[in-house]
Design an enzyme around this catalytic site. Structure first.
Site, PDB file in Angstrom:
ATOM      1  N   ASP A   1      67.360  -6.622  81.014  1.00 24.23           N
ATOM      2  CA  ASP A   1      67.516  -8.003  80.567  1.00 24.23           C
ATOM      3  C   ASP A   1      68.173  -8.887  81.633  1.00 24.23           C
ATOM      4  OD1 ASP A   1      67.275 -10.124  78.843  1.00 24.23           O
ATOM      5  OD2 ASP A   1      68.970  -9.564  77.564  1.00 24.23           O
TER       6      ASP A   1
ATOM      7  N   ARG B   1      67.602 -12.510  88.031  1.00 22.51           N
ATOM      8  CA  ARG B   1      68.136 -12.300  89.379  1.00 22.51           C
ATOM      9  C   ARG B   1      67.196 -11.443  90.221  1.00 22.51           C
ATOM     10  NH1 ARG B   1      73.622  -9.884  86.966  1.00 22.51           N
ATOM     11  NH2 ARG B   1      73.022 -11.391  85.372  1.00 22.51           N
TER      12      ARG B   1
ATOM     13  N   LYS C   1      63.506 -20.057  88.397  1.00 22.47           N
ATOM     14  CA  LYS C   1      63.227 -18.858  87.596  1.00 22.47           C
ATOM     15  C   LYS C   1      62.115 -19.149  86.588  1.00 22.47           C
ATOM     16  CE  LYS C   1      65.309 -15.862  84.021  1.00 22.47           C
ATOM     17  NZ  LYS C   1      66.536 -15.493  83.276  1.00 22.47           N
TER      18      LYS C   1
ATOM     19  N   GLU D   1      66.940  -9.809  84.355  1.00 25.37           N
ATOM     20  CA  GLU D   1      65.687  -9.831  85.113  1.00 25.37           C
ATOM     21  C   GLU D   1      65.547 -11.052  86.014  1.00 25.37           C
ATOM     22  OE1 GLU D   1      66.012 -11.080  82.188  1.00 25.37           O
ATOM     23  OE2 GLU D   1      64.978 -12.994  82.455  1.00 25.37           O
TER      24      GLU D   1
ATOM     25  N   ASP E   1      61.312 -14.008  77.778  1.00 25.46           N
ATOM     26  CA  ASP E   1      62.287 -12.960  78.083  1.00 25.46           C
ATOM     27  C   ASP E   1      62.664 -12.209  76.812  1.00 25.46           C
ATOM     28  OD1 ASP E   1      64.217 -11.308  79.079  1.00 25.46           O
ATOM     29  OD2 ASP E   1      65.700 -12.895  79.480  1.00 25.46           O
TER      30      ASP E   1
ATOM     31  N   LYS F   1      66.343  -7.625  73.569  1.00 27.75           N
ATOM     32  CA  LYS F   1      67.276  -8.565  72.947  1.00 27.75           C
ATOM     33  C   LYS F   1      67.219  -8.414  71.429  1.00 27.75           C
ATOM     34  CE  LYS F   1      67.048 -12.266  76.417  1.00 27.75           C
ATOM     35  NZ  LYS F   1      68.475 -12.243  76.767  1.00 27.75           N
TER      36      LYS F   1
ATOM     37  N   ASP G   1      62.849 -19.685  79.140  1.00 24.69           N
ATOM     38  CA  ASP G   1      63.378 -18.956  80.290  1.00 24.69           C
ATOM     39  C   ASP G   1      62.610 -19.249  81.587  1.00 24.69           C
ATOM     40  OD1 ASP G   1      65.536 -17.405  81.043  1.00 24.69           O
ATOM     41  OD2 ASP G   1      64.472 -15.503  80.843  1.00 24.69           O
TER      42      ASP G   1
END
Ligand code: BES
Ligand code: MN
Ligand code: ZN
Length: 538
Positions: free
Chosen positions: A384, A388, A302, A386, A307, A314, A325
């Site tokens: 959020d 996946r 990933k 994201e 993020d 967030k 991230d």
């Protein structure tokens, strides 16, 4: 007036470029490896170095700590009083404790440092041979000693000698520093140790020399992953992460799909997550091929360079954490570099889907439906969740090349931290044997991992009213497993897949410990390399 508008647009682009150049502080390139490691067969009492390190273990009942094997004639040089002197300075032998004393001329090195190994291993441990310290105990002790001795230029380690690779890895990992963004004049910190020598029985032993070479390759890779995570997100957008992969993996086949290629290819997950950012997404493919390969391992990471959560923004508190991230992507790039250098007899392909998750007028909205690579549709109920989405595209694409095993690493869920804490990553899989093999590989590589289930009943909560699947469920429990269950939907039948949720382990907010610094840790790099060696032939 049409001309004028396009002129204005050009001008705006020029300003944006200038602003970007002005805010860029340092080029995102790997720091040169500054620490060298050599083997030496010498008496620690007379070795030519700035500090000599010995191990000490705890002893029950408040008696002084005991010197561990490897200290050689050092104690004799102190008239048999070294352990007592260390006890007088407060040393207990506890793990990670480092106690320094002046040799006052008793040894050639002006400084003697004792590093705690904890309790000595039980005598014999079954096989009747001498007691051995666990590899990770030696790795951490070497790291703690080298870290504590920052500011010293040459250090010699006289630790229990059975695991050269662990000692070498710990020392080199402990010598890591990330100072690219500090002005030299403002830097109060001591520079890392530049030369480590490991004192061993036979410095010419081919097995020991090979262990050092492997340790150098693996720790260089971990340092690269740490650098990538530590690099601030204003200097590491998707394009720069792709550039870093190209640079780090020179000699391998590296292909970068830009946003146009992603659109042509139908990578709706990566595009959807990236569409809110001024810095467009990428998909990087890195291929290592061996002419006699019979096995193929795919690694996927990933790569969210930042993020923010997107429109499902967030909270401000702790948002800075989200520069890590892309920790999974960093691990893939670093592991591919190590694979290149170790040259195993198997094929390995690394995949890095990378995007910046930002809110804006072009960002995806909660309730948008996107079509992932291969055609499955996803209702994005929370922008959020994201990771996946970009992983779905990359997993389907990676599976097209029919790997025997596909392993992904992702800073995927806060729930991983709730379940397993900051240092232990969760391992999920669609195959029980593979999950056990990955957990075991992690342990041998010195990383903490724990097997987690993918309960079938968690799939139902991801049913969407409008699309094939939703990216979140209304029930928040078991969030790490839920994300794993979502990913499993994208793994084609016949592909053995394991998923590492490294949300916590990728970044150390706490104090340094063992060989682990603050900030980026390089989590999953060593596990990836070990899995490749186990499954694609070492
Ligand atoms: N990158 C985060 C997960 C994360 C959290 C990593 C804390 C490191 C530390 C991920 O993209 C995320 O936001 N996950 C959400 C999922 C939720 C919306 C279903 C989470 O875990 O809260
Ligand atoms: Mn997120
Ligand atoms: Zn994320």
């Amino acid at each position: 007036s049409g001309d004028r508008r396009s002129g204005d647009r050009r001008w705006e682009r020029g300003v944006a470029d200038m602003a970007r150049d002005a805010t860029r502080r340092r080029a995102p390139v790997a720091s040169p490896v500054v620490t060298t490691l050599t083997l030496a067969s010498a008496d620690p009492a007379v070795v030519d170095t700035d500090a000599i390190v010995v191990g000490v273990t705890t002893s029950a009942d408040g008696s002084p700590p005991r010197l561990a094997p490897g200290a050689g004639s050092l104690d004799a040089a102190f008239g048999g009083r070294l352990a007592a002197a260390l006890a007088a300075l407060g040393a207990s032998g506890g793990e990670g404790e480092v106690t320094r004393l002046s040799s006052l001329g008793a040894t050639r090195a002006p400084v003697v440092a004792a590093v705690g190994l904890g309790a000595a291993p039980a005598e014999g441990d079954g096989d009747g041979g001498p007691a051995r310290f666990a590899a990770e105990t030696v790795r951490r002790a070497a790291g703690a000693a080298v870290r504590a001795l920052a500011g010293t230029s040459r250090v010699a380690l006289a630790l229990p000698g059975e695991d050269v690779r662990a000692a070498a890895e710990g020392a080199l990992l402990g010598a890591y520093a990330f100072d690219r963004y500090r002005s030299a004049s403002a830097d109060q910190r001591k520079p890392p140790v530049t030369a480590v020598s490991l004192i061993v029985a036979n410095a010419e032993n081919p097995a020991a020399r090979d262990a050092v070479r492997r340790a150098e390759v693996v720790t260089r890779a971990v340092a690269l992953a740490r650098d990538l995570v530590n690099t601030p997100p204003n200097d590491l957008h998707p394009q720069e992460l792709a550039d870093a992969a190209v640079a780090a993996c020179a000699g391998l086949e590296v292909e970068v799909l830009d946003e146009d290629a992603l659109r042509r290819g139908g990578f709706g997950g990566i595009l959807g997550v990236g569409q809110g950012s001024a810095h467009p997404p990428r998909l990087v493919r890195i291929a290592y091929r061996h002419p006699e390969a019979t096995r193929h391992v795919a690694l996927v990471g990933k790569g969210i360079t930042f993020d923010s959560g997107g429109l499902s923004l967030k909270p401000a508190e702790g948002m800075d954490w989200m520069k890590s991230d892309m920790g999974g992507a960093a691990a893939v790039i670093a592991a591919m570099q190590a694979v290149r250098d170790l040259a195993p007899r198997g094929n390995v392909t690394g995949w890095v889907p990378t995007a910046e998750n930002m809110p804006s007028g072009t960002a995806q909205r909660p309730s948008d439906v996107l079509t992932t690579y291969g055609g499955k549709t996803v209702e994005v109920l929370n922008t959020d969740a994201e990771g996946r989405l970009i992983l779905a595209d990359a997993i389907v694409r990676a599976a097209e090349e029919h790997p025997d095993v596909l392993v992904d690493a992702a800073t995927l869920t806060g729930a991983q931290l709730v379940a397993l804490g900051t240092r232990t990553f969760g391992v999920m899989a669609n195959d029980d044997e593979l999950r056990a093999a990955v957990v075991d590989a992690a342990g041998r590589a010195g990383e903490a991992a724990w097997p987690m289930p993918l309960p079938d009943e968690l799939r139902k909560g991801l049913d969407s009213e409008v699309a094939d699947i939703a990216n979140v469920a209304s029930d928040k429990w078991g969030g790490m497993l839920r994300a794993g269950v979502f990913l499993r939907e994208f793994v084609p039948d016949g592909v053995r897949w394991a998923h590492l949720d490294i949300a916590g382990p990728a970044f150390n907010h706490g104090e340094p410990y063992g060989y682990t610094p603050k900030g980026g840790t390089g989590a999953a790099v060593r596990t990836f390399v070990q899995v490749v060696e186990d499954l694609a032939g070492g």
